[in-house]
Scaffold this active site. Structure first.
Site, mmCIF file in Angstrom:
data_model
loop_
_atom_site.group_PDB
_atom_site.id
_atom_site.type_symbol
_atom_site.label_atom_id
_atom_site.label_comp_id
_atom_site.label_asym_id
_atom_site.label_seq_id
_atom_site.Cartn_x
_atom_site.Cartn_y
_atom_site.Cartn_z
ATOM 1 N N LYS A 1 0.840 -1.203 0.000
ATOM 2 C CA LYS A 1 0.000 0.000 0.000
ATOM 3 C C LYS A 1 0.875 1.253 0.000
ATOM 4 O O LYS A 1 0.628 2.209 -0.745
ATOM 5 C CB LYS A 1 -0.931 0.009 1.232
ATOM 6 C CG LYS A 1 -2.061 -1.005 1.125
ATOM 7 C CD LYS A 1 -2.838 -1.191 2.421
ATOM 8 C CE LYS A 1 -3.847 -2.338 2.242
ATOM 9 N NZ LYS A 1 -4.561 -2.714 3.464
ATOM 10 N N GLN B 1 -4.947 -1.233 9.552
ATOM 11 C CA GLN B 1 -4.835 -2.584 8.996
ATOM 12 C C GLN B 1 -5.411 -3.615 9.963
ATOM 13 O O GLN B 1 -5.128 -3.588 11.161
ATOM 14 C CB GLN B 1 -3.352 -2.885 8.696
ATOM 15 C CG GLN B 1 -3.091 -4.199 7.987
ATOM 16 C CD GLN B 1 -3.596 -4.237 6.547
ATOM 17 O OE1 GLN B 1 -3.781 -3.207 5.901
ATOM 18 N NE2 GLN B 1 -3.824 -5.427 6.041
ATOM 19 N N ASP C 1 -11.313 2.566 3.683
ATOM 20 C CA ASP C 1 -11.693 1.148 3.621
ATOM 21 C C ASP C 1 -13.197 1.001 3.408
ATOM 22 O O ASP C 1 -13.667 -0.051 2.995
ATOM 23 C CB ASP C 1 -11.373 0.466 4.970
ATOM 24 C CG ASP C 1 -10.042 -0.262 4.986
ATOM 25 O OD1 ASP C 1 -9.649 -0.793 3.934
ATOM 26 O OD2 ASP C 1 -9.417 -0.298 6.061
#
Ligand code: GUN
Length: 286
Positions: free
Chosen positions: A56, A100, A123
């Protein structure tokens, strides 16, 4: 009748999407505006998470974004993580916040997700964004389902009226995927571990989206000839190789088009995270 399905190249599609995003970011920065800022928090040392977070960071930097990874020790307390999120919420240079998952067991995941400003929730896990998506008002779209939709549209320019079966009902993939397919005018069935006769359910499916997390779970014989198969599974086999949720060798001779694993949906997920970061930037900063 045996044929060979068209193989949907997620790697190439992701590269094209990143190139598009890089062009948009360059246009912003050359006009004197700040680059979009993506902040990723990694708590602990989960090996798979470390790899994902590294990718990422690398890809965000490659498209010209200001990307920062905040690595915190596994013992980090919930309050400390919540304080970090609150600081990102308050910082106008932060456009996207990604914590995460999985988090260490002593931290309440729902509490952390709900602490993220929905406007920065790239997200699309916050209940406000989940609700907006369900209402058809979502600007931010969960990354993996968005990537899967973009690949589907490469093969099927119009999804209207098609029968789609999503296998898996997770909040991250199955449920939002079903929402997106309904919004694209598909007739959608969500199958899951308690579904009684999956082969029968799949018989009419023009589109199969497999997101169960079990290698080779979907057999070629279950797939309607000519169907488009999107395999979201990324399963590590005992020999170290990756396998999808679909028996790829079998499906290849039946399906009309199929995503490989690796090289299908996987590469699209991070590209879509970058797309969401740019969307969050534009929604907040114009
Ligand atoms: N862990 C595995 N996939 C994801 C993802 O898409 N987002 C977050 N936050 N954590 C993950």
């Amino acid at each position: 009748m045996t044929g060979q399905a068209r193989i949907i190249d997620g790697k190439a599609a992701a590269a094209a999407l990143r190139a598009e995003i890089a062009t948009e970011v360059a246009a912003l920065t050359t006009s004197g505006r700040p680059a979009p800022g993506l902040h990723v928090v990694l708590v602990g040392e989960d090996p798979a998470s470390r790899v994902y977070v590294g990718s990422k960071e690398k890809q965000a930097v490659e498209v010209g974004m200001a990307s920062v990874v905040h690595r915190m020790p596994a013992e980090t307390g919930e309050a400390e993580l919540l304080a970090k999120v609150a600081a990102f919420n308050a910082d106008p240079a932060v456009d996207g916040i990604l914590v995460q998952l999985p988090l260490p067991k002593h931290i309440d995941v729902d509490k952390v997700i709900e602490a993220i400003d929905p406007a920065k929730d790239v997200d699309c896990f916050h209940p406000v964004n989940v609700g907006r998506l369900a209402a058809g008002q979502g600007k931010l779209i969960p990354c993996t389902p968005l990537g899967a939709m973009l690949l589907l549209k490469q093969v099927l320019p119009s999804l209207a009226g098609l029968e789609a079966v999503v296998i898996g009902r997770s909040g991250i993939v199955g449920r939002p995927m079903a929402q997106l397919l309904v919004q694209a005018d598909c007739t959608v069935t969500i199958a899951h571990s308690r579904t009684r006769d999956l082969p029968e359910v799949l018989r009419r499916a023009d589109i199969v989206v497999a997101a169960v997390g079990r290698p080779h779970f979907v057999k070629g014989a279950w797939i309607k000839p000519g169907a488009t198969v999107i395999d979201v599974g990324i399963n590590r086999l005992p020999d170290g190789k990756l396998a999808g949720d679909v028996d790829y060798a079998e499906a290849l001779t039946v399906a009309g088009a199929i995503t490989p694993v690796p090289g299908g949906v996987g590469p699209m997920t991070i590209a879509c995270l970058l797309r969401n970061t740019l969307t969050a930037y534009r929604e907040r900063r114009g």
